[in-house]
Structures are given as structure tokens and as C-alpha cells.
Write an enzyme that holds these catalytic residues in place. Structure first.
Site, PDB file in Angstrom:
ATOM      1  N   ASN A  14     -10.239   0.714   0.574  1.00 46.27           N
ATOM      2  CA  ASN A  14      -8.779   0.693   0.498  1.00 46.27           C
ATOM      3  C   ASN A  14      -8.379   0.029  -0.826  1.00 46.27           C
ATOM      4  O   ASN A  14      -8.633  -1.152  -1.019  1.00 46.27           O
ATOM      5  CB  ASN A  14      -8.241  -0.086   1.703  1.00 46.27           C
ATOM      6  CG  ASN A  14      -6.724  -0.208   1.709  1.00 46.27           C
ATOM      7  OD1 ASN A  14      -6.063   0.021   0.707  1.00 46.27           O
ATOM      8  ND2 ASN A  14      -6.179  -0.590   2.846  1.00 46.27           N
ATOM      9  N   HIS A  22      -2.774   7.456   2.573  1.00 42.96           N
ATOM     10  CA  HIS A  22      -3.327   6.167   2.131  1.00 42.96           C
ATOM     11  C   HIS A  22      -4.693   5.991   2.792  1.00 42.96           C
ATOM     12  O   HIS A  22      -4.855   6.260   3.982  1.00 42.96           O
ATOM     13  CB  HIS A  22      -2.370   5.047   2.531  1.00 42.96           C
ATOM     14  CG  HIS A  22      -2.920   3.687   2.299  1.00 42.96           C
ATOM     15  ND1 HIS A  22      -3.559   3.339   1.121  1.00 42.96           N
ATOM     16  CD2 HIS A  22      -2.946   2.572   3.087  1.00 42.96           C
ATOM     17  CE1 HIS A  22      -3.946   2.081   1.203  1.00 42.96           C
ATOM     18  NE2 HIS A  22      -3.601   1.596   2.385  1.00 42.96           N
ATOM     19  N   CYS A  41       0.815  -1.228   0.000  1.00 44.02           N
ATOM     20  CA  CYS A  41       0.000   0.000   0.000  1.00 44.02           C
ATOM     21  C   CYS A  41       0.846   1.276   0.000  1.00 44.02           C
ATOM     22  O   CYS A  41       0.328   2.359  -0.268  1.00 44.02           O
ATOM     23  CB  CYS A  41      -0.936   0.010   1.194  1.00 44.02           C
ATOM     24  SG  CYS A  41      -2.087  -1.363   1.182  1.00 44.02           S
TER      25      CYS A  41
END
Ligand code: COA
Length: 317
Positions: A274, A244, A110
Site C-alpha cells: 500500500n 486503491h 490514500c
């Protein structure tokens, strides 16, 4: 030579899955997901591949930048949920958009979009490239365990991209990797070798939620503070933070700990969930197209994920 961001783009699959839809698959509900994670819906692939999303994001970024595919000197992609082990998404995009440059892929989960920026910075510094396309593209639905309510409600599919060109926008970057392969882990399919004596885990995202949460808040806080201190900036010098998108509560905790108000944090987790390496470029694209960013604004991108890895960078827009 340094670089600046010439244009951004994004692409998400058409199908939207709401929290109520998720509640027909696992024992969950809209209220829990909104309150504990901050997600209302996510986009998931039906017919689209990760490369399809990457091509969509790449074309949108090229158009936004006013750059033709033939002008690119390098294409770099990042993914944990690509269609193939090989060829990479970067290679598939290269041929599909009509570019002729080298192309390859990295994996930093990520946090990868910031690792891509830092990788690209090396080519600019050595004068090896004038224009680079970077892409984070994920079809996380392919590595999601839809019987595990602790993870399946969180993730979504999508891609984001940026075209980089010579300039002086990229100011600084911090990259960190620490242990923790038991905290966040995506095993590969174990294979069918007749010689293997252990079974391995199924090839789905496995996560210790609370440990990941604590790591996320502390890494965002320390990475952003490290950047501010190193560049003699205060929090008031920062126009926007693009974090993020993993959990709205992570962003709210980080906002409080940093003393940077929430209205400076770009948030779109409610609409996409996400999307791993795609999350920052999607949020950056939405910010750039919103008209809220002004030339000369300082923005910080900050991310964390499997590795455990974290990264943050400072950009002057
Ligand atoms: N719907 C309803 N209940 C759920 C649920 C869901 N989707 N997922 C978990 N629960 C339940 C648990 O079973 C538990 O029930 P119990 O108390 O009866 O045992 C309860 O909610 C609390 O579980 P817990 O895991 O402590 O919840 P939490 O508040 O920590 O939230 C996460 C879980 C995963 C949302 C949160 O820990 C998180 O976001 N962590 C970070 C994840 C992350 O950033 N991942 C990506 C990194 S790149």
C-alpha cells in the site's frame, strides 16, 4: 473546459523488501501476508527522499505526455509522508524539473489522487490552466512502526504522477468524508514545547484493521455504484477499475459485491504494498503502459483512507 490524462509516470525506490525480510523484523511469515493481504514484496527508501520519488514520477509522466516542464500551469502534490511540512513536494518538484508555475500540496491520505484530479478540474473549468501535473508521493517507511506487525508489513514507498491537458476525458467524481479519526490515524510528532501537558502518540500509522477493512469494502461499493447510476452506466460499460491497493481481499470483496469480475480490477499490491496516495497513479501508469487500455474505454478509479475519506471518478480514456 474539461481535461484528459495526457501521460502517466511512476517511480519506486530501488530496495525491495520481501515478506521473508519482514519476518526477520517482526513475528510474521510469507504465507500469512500473502493470504491475508496479498503482498509479496514492497519497495522501501534507503537514500531516496519522497521528493526524489516525486521528481522521478513527474519526469516519467511529462515524457510520456510529450509535455515540457515549462508548459505546466500548475503542480499539485499529495502526501502524508513528505520530507518536510514545508516546502511541499509540489514546490520541490517545481524547481527540480525546471517549471515556473505555482505549486502546492493537499492531504487526503490514500484517497488523495482522486481529490487531486477534482482539484485540478476546477482550474480547467475556470480556464486558469491548460496543463497540470499531479503527483502522489509517499515515503511511508518514515511513519511506519516496524515493531507493529499489524501495520508494518502492509505499506511501501513510491510515487505516481499524471499530466493533465485540455480534453473531455474526466467525466464525473464523488468525494466523501465521514468520521473515524480513531480508525486510521497518523499523529504528527508532538514537538518539544515546555507548555504541553499531554504526550500524544508516536508519529506512526495507527490503524484498526478490521474497521478499516469494512469501511473500504462498503465505500468502494457505494462510490462505484453512485458513479454508475449518476452516469446511466452499467458495470458492463466499465473496461477497468483501478482501486486503491490496500488489501487483495478488499478488492475481491468489492468485486463480488459490485458484480464486476476481478479481471477488470487492476491489481499490483503483490509488488508494491500500500503506497497511499501513490497507489492509484502507479496502478494507472502500469495499466496505461500495458497496452490493455483502448481509447474510449470507461475506467473508474476508487480509493479510501484516513479521514475517513473515500473517492471515485469516471474517466473516458
Ligand atoms: N503476521 C502474522 N500474524 C499477524 C500479522 C502479521 N503481519 N498481523 C496480525 N496478525 C495476527 C493478529 O495478531 C491476530 O492474531 P491473534 O488471532 O492471535 O490475535 C490475527 O493475525 C488476526 O488479526 P486481525 O487483525 O484480525 O487480521 P485481519 O485478517 O483483519 O488482517 C489486516 C489484518 C490489517 C491485514 C486487515 O484487517 C486489513 O487489511 N485491514 C484494512 C487495512 C487497510 O486497508 N489499511 C489501509 C487503509 S488506506
Amino acid at each position: 473546459m474539461n481535461f484528459r490524462i495526457l501521460g502517466t509516470g511512476m517511480c519506486v525506490p530501488q530496495k525491495i523488501i520481501t515478506n521473508d525480510d519482514m519476518a526477520t523484523i517482526v513475528d510474521t511469515n510469507d504465507e500469512w501476508i500473502r493470504q491475508r493481504v496479498g503482498i509479496a514484496q514492497r519497495h522501501v527508501c534507503t537514500t531516496e527522499s519522497a521528493a526524489d520519488l516525486a521528481v522521478g514520477a513527474a519526469q516519467s509522466a511529462l515524457e510520456n505526455a510529450g509535455v515540457r516542464a515549462e508548459e505546466l500551469d500548475m503542480i499539485l502534490s499529495a502526501t502524508v509522508s513528505g520530507d518536510n511540512i514545508s516546502p511541499s513536494i509540489a514546490c520541490m518538484v517545481q524547481s527540480r524539473i525546471g517549471a515556473t508555475c505555482p505549486a502546492y500540496e493537499i492531504n487526503a491520505a490514500c484517497a488523495a489522487f482522486i481529490f487531486l484530479l477534482e482539484t485540478a478540474a476546477g482550474y480547467f473549468a475556470r480556464g486558469k490552466a491548460k496543463k497540470i501535473l499531479i503527483i502522489g508521493a509517499e515515503r511511508l517507511s518514515g511513519i511506519t512502526d516496524y515493531s507493529d506487525r499489524g501495520t508494518c508489513v502492509i505499506f511501501g514507498d513510491g510515487a505516481g504522477a499524471a499530466v493533465l491537458g485540455e480534453g473531455d476525458g474526466y467525466r464525473d467524481c464523488v468525494l466523501h468524508v465521514t468520521g473515524g479519526d480513531d480508525v486510521l490515524h497518523i499523529p504528527r510528532s508532538v514537538g518539544a514545547s515546555p507548555f504541553y501537558q499531554n504526550e500524544g502518540f508516536p508519529p506512526y500509522i495507527r490503524m484498526k484493521g478490521q474497521e478499516t477493512f469494512r469501511y473500504a469494502v462498503s465505500s468502494i461499493t457505494s462510490d462505484v455504484n453512485e458513479l454508475l447510476t449518476r452516469n446511466n452506466l452499467t458495470k458492463d460499460d466499465i473496461a477497468f477499475v483501478v482501486p486503491h491497493q490496500a488489501n487483495i481481499r478488499i478488492i475481491e470483496f468489492a468485486s463480488r459485491k459490485l458484480g464486476i469480475p476481478m479481471d477488470k480490477f487492476v491489481v499490483n499490491i503483490d509488488r508494491y504494498g500500500n503506497t497511499s496516495s501513490a497507489s492509484i497513479p502507479i496502478a494507472l501508469d502500469e495499466l496505461a503502459r500495458s497496452g490493455r487500455l483502448k481509447q474510449g474505454d470507461n475506467i473508474i478509479l476508487t480509493a479510501f483512507g484516513a479521514g475517513l475519506a473515500s473517492a471515485a471518478c469516471l474517466i473516458k480514456w
